[in-house]
Design a protein around this motif. Structure first.
Motif, PDB file in Angstrom:
ATOM      1  N   LEU A  62       0.672  -1.562  -0.122  1.00  0.00           N
ATOM      2  CA  LEU A  62       0.110   0.194   0.375  1.00  0.00           C
ATOM      3  C   LEU A  62       0.987   1.265   0.217  1.00  0.00           C
ATOM      4  CD1 LEU A  62      -3.319  -0.344   2.489  1.00  0.00           C
ATOM      5  CD2 LEU A  62      -3.235  -0.109  -0.037  1.00  0.00           C
ATOM      6  N   ARG A  63       1.850   1.283   0.648  1.00  0.00           N
ATOM      7  CA  ARG A  63       2.745   2.656   0.878  1.00  0.00           C
ATOM      8  C   ARG A  63       3.442   2.558  -1.084  1.00  0.00           C
ATOM      9  NH1 ARG A  63       5.074   1.100   6.319  1.00  0.00           N
ATOM     10  NH2 ARG A  63       4.089   2.399   7.850  1.00  0.00           N
ATOM     11  N   ARG A  64       3.933   1.627  -1.554  1.00  0.00           N
ATOM     12  CA  ARG A  64       4.262   1.671  -3.164  1.00  0.00           C
ATOM     13  C   ARG A  64       3.526   2.213  -3.442  1.00  0.00           C
ATOM     14  NH1 ARG A  64       7.733  -3.500  -3.909  1.00  0.00           N
ATOM     15  NH2 ARG A  64       5.581  -4.343  -2.720  1.00  0.00           N
ATOM     16  N   LYS A  65       2.663   1.715  -3.582  1.00  0.00           N
ATOM     17  CA  LYS A  65       0.772   2.445  -4.656  1.00  0.00           C
ATOM     18  C   LYS A  65       0.313   3.702  -3.959  1.00  0.00           C
ATOM     19  CE  LYS A  65      -0.548  -2.657  -5.828  1.00  0.00           C
ATOM     20  NZ  LYS A  65      -1.432  -3.210  -5.376  1.00  0.00           N
ATOM     21  N   ILE A  66       0.501   3.527  -2.985  1.00  0.00           N
ATOM     22  CA  ILE A  66      -0.152   5.619  -1.809  1.00  0.00           C
ATOM     23  C   ILE A  66       1.291   6.105  -1.300  1.00  0.00           C
ATOM     24  CG2 ILE A  66      -1.555   6.848  -1.000  1.00  0.00           C
ATOM     25  CD1 ILE A  66      -4.082   3.897  -1.663  1.00  0.00           C
ATOM     26  N   LYS A  67       2.541   6.751  -2.000  1.00  0.00           N
ATOM     27  CA  LYS A  67       3.413   7.494  -1.637  1.00  0.00           C
ATOM     28  C   LYS A  67       2.655   8.110  -0.244  1.00  0.00           C
ATOM     29  CE  LYS A  67       5.352   5.759  -5.343  1.00  0.00           C
ATOM     30  NZ  LYS A  67       6.184   4.308  -4.915  1.00  0.00           N
ATOM     31  N   GLU A  68       2.480   8.699  -0.009  1.00  0.00           N
ATOM     32  CA  GLU A  68       1.750   9.397   0.931  1.00  0.00           C
ATOM     33  C   GLU A  68       0.762   9.254   2.033  1.00  0.00           C
ATOM     34  OE1 GLU A  68       0.463  13.432  -1.217  1.00  0.00           O
ATOM     35  OE2 GLU A  68       2.367  13.661  -2.007  1.00  0.00           O
ATOM     36  N   LEU A  69       0.557   7.446   1.677  1.00  0.00           N
ATOM     37  CA  LEU A  69      -0.120   6.933   3.089  1.00  0.00           C
ATOM     38  C   LEU A  69       0.524   7.658   4.392  1.00  0.00           C
ATOM     39  CD1 LEU A  69      -2.822   5.583   3.502  1.00  0.00           C
ATOM     40  CD2 LEU A  69      -1.306   3.509   2.888  1.00  0.00           C
ATOM     41  N   PRO A  70      -0.362   7.862   5.028  1.00  0.00           N
ATOM     42  CA  PRO A  70       0.006   7.738   6.910  1.00  0.00           C
ATOM     43  C   PRO A  70      -0.475   7.026   7.444  1.00  0.00           C
ATOM     44  CG  PRO A  70      -2.142   9.586   6.158  1.00  0.00           C
ATOM     45  CD  PRO A  70      -2.013   8.551   5.017  1.00  0.00           C
ATOM     46  N   VAL A  71       0.640   5.431   6.857  1.00  0.00           N
ATOM     47  CA  VAL A  71       0.231   4.515   8.639  1.00  0.00           C
ATOM     48  C   VAL A  71       1.983   4.585   8.850  1.00  0.00           C
ATOM     49  CG1 VAL A  71       0.094   2.228   8.130  1.00  0.00           C
ATOM     50  CG2 VAL A  71      -1.611   3.334   6.587  1.00  0.00           C
ATOM     51  N   ASP A  72       1.160   4.966  10.006  1.00  0.00           N
ATOM     52  CA  ASP A  72       2.355   4.764  10.901  1.00  0.00           C
ATOM     53  C   ASP A  72       3.030   2.996  11.375  1.00  0.00           C
ATOM     54  OD1 ASP A  72       2.660   7.345  10.718  1.00  0.00           O
ATOM     55  OD2 ASP A  72       1.272   7.437  12.162  1.00  0.00           O
ATOM     56  N   THR A  73       3.954   2.635  11.570  1.00  0.00           N
ATOM     57  CA  THR A  73       4.673   1.523  12.298  1.00  0.00           C
ATOM     58  C   THR A  73       4.093   2.074  13.958  1.00  0.00           C
ATOM     59  OG1 THR A  73       5.670   0.854  10.225  1.00  0.00           O
ATOM     60  CG2 THR A  73       6.154  -0.726  12.654  1.00  0.00           C
ATOM     61  N   VAL A  74       4.134   1.215  14.516  1.00  0.00           N
ATOM     62  CA  VAL A  74       3.644   1.135  16.196  1.00  0.00           C
ATOM     63  C   VAL A  74       4.212   0.275  16.700  1.00  0.00           C
ATOM     64  CG1 VAL A  74       2.398   0.985  18.406  1.00  0.00           C
ATOM     65  CG2 VAL A  74       1.780   2.208  16.168  1.00  0.00           C
ATOM     66  N   TRP A  75       6.059   0.707  16.833  1.00  0.00           N
ATOM     67  CA  TRP A  75       6.756  -0.539  16.199  1.00  0.00           C
ATOM     68  C   TRP A  75       7.110  -1.740  17.626  1.00  0.00           C
ATOM     69  CZ3 TRP A  75      10.013  -1.265  13.152  1.00  0.00           C
ATOM     70  CH2 TRP A  75      10.320  -0.013  12.197  1.00  0.00           C
ATOM     71  N   GLY A  76       6.266  -2.853  17.457  1.00  0.00           N
ATOM     72  CA  GLY A  76       6.166  -3.709  18.749  1.00  0.00           C
ATOM     73  C   GLY A  76       4.764  -4.402  18.731  1.00  0.00           C
ATOM     74  N   HIS A  77       4.160  -3.846  17.986  1.00  0.00           N
ATOM     75  CA  HIS A  77       2.421  -3.632  18.032  1.00  0.00           C
ATOM     76  C   HIS A  77       1.994  -4.220  16.792  1.00  0.00           C
ATOM     77  CE1 HIS A  77      -1.135  -3.010  20.299  1.00  0.00           C
ATOM     78  NE2 HIS A  77      -1.607  -2.452  19.609  1.00  0.00           N
ATOM     79  N   GLY A  78       2.299  -3.278  15.957  1.00  0.00           N
ATOM     80  CA  GLY A  78       1.919  -3.214  14.382  1.00  0.00           C
ATOM     81  C   GLY A  78       1.355  -1.992  14.306  1.00  0.00           C
ATOM     82  N   TYR A  79      -0.082  -1.756  13.505  1.00  0.00           N
ATOM     83  CA  TYR A  79      -0.319  -0.179  12.025  1.00  0.00           C
ATOM     84  C   TYR A  79      -0.865   0.896  13.067  1.00  0.00           C
ATOM     85  CZ  TYR A  79       3.183  -2.810   9.629  1.00  0.00           C
ATOM     86  OH  TYR A  79       4.067  -3.702   8.983  1.00  0.00           O
ATOM     87  N   ARG A  80      -1.266   1.826  12.248  1.00  0.00           N
ATOM     88  CA  ARG A  80      -1.863   3.527  12.765  1.00  0.00           C
ATOM     89  C   ARG A  80      -1.899   4.161  11.565  1.00  0.00           C
ATOM     90  NH1 ARG A  80      -0.469   5.290  17.546  1.00  0.00           N
ATOM     91  NH2 ARG A  80       1.396   5.153  16.740  1.00  0.00           N
ATOM     92  N   LEU A  81      -3.479   4.507  10.674  1.00  0.00           N
ATOM     93  CA  LEU A  81      -3.620   5.197  10.182  1.00  0.00           C
ATOM     94  C   LEU A  81      -3.848   6.484  11.036  1.00  0.00           C
ATOM     95  CD1 LEU A  81      -4.044   5.988   7.323  1.00  0.00           C
ATOM     96  CD2 LEU A  81      -6.364   6.061   7.370  1.00  0.00           C
ATOM     97  N   ARG A  82      -3.036   8.267  10.703  1.00  0.00           N
ATOM     98  CA  ARG A  82      -3.162   8.386  11.474  1.00  0.00           C
ATOM     99  C   ARG A  82      -3.697   9.838  10.971  1.00  0.00           C
ATOM    100  NH1 ARG A  82       0.775  11.395   9.642  1.00  0.00           N
ATOM    101  NH2 ARG A  82       2.971  10.267   9.048  1.00  0.00           N
ATOM    102  N   MET A  83      -4.449  10.056  11.169  1.00  0.00           N
ATOM    103  CA  MET A  83      -5.314  11.637  11.292  1.00  0.00           C
ATOM    104  C   MET A  83      -5.394  12.177  12.213  1.00  0.00           C
ATOM    105  SD  MET A  83      -6.658   9.624   8.362  1.00  0.00           S
ATOM    106  CE  MET A  83      -8.300  10.760   7.900  1.00  0.00           C
TER     107      MET A  83
END
Length: 88
Positions: A62-83
């Motif tokens: 997804l990050r490759r297809k949508i360059k500015e996608l605000p998905v953050d890696t939450v280290w040791g946990h998973g992911y979050r969409l930053r809004m």
């Protein structure tokens, strides 16, 4: 959502069904940090057997297809969409 189409800056982005399900889950719960296991269940269902790194691969695609996608890696946990929160 009903058409299962994604647009970024007015351009349609071709994504797979699993990528769509992941993006849908994240956008429905902005700023919520999901574990990889939660995302696996929400995207693949309860019967998924395999590595939780499948989520990492989906996020990478997804990050490759949508360059500015605000998905953050939450280290040791998973992911979050930053809004950004407005009106607070």
């Amino acid at each position: 959502m009903e058409e299962r189409r994604v647009f970024w800056h007015a351009e349609e982005v071709e994504i797979t069904l699993k990528e769509f399900k992941l993006l849908q889950t994240l956008t429905e719960h902005p700023n919520r940090a999901f574990t990889r296991d939660e995302l696996l269940t929400l995207v693949w269902g309860d019967n998924y057997y395999g590595s939780d790194r499948a989520i990492d691969d989906l996020v990478k695609r997804l990050r490759r297809k949508i360059k500015e996608l605000p998905v953050d890696t939450v280290w040791g946990h998973g992911y979050r969409l930053r809004m950004e929160r407005t009106g607070q």
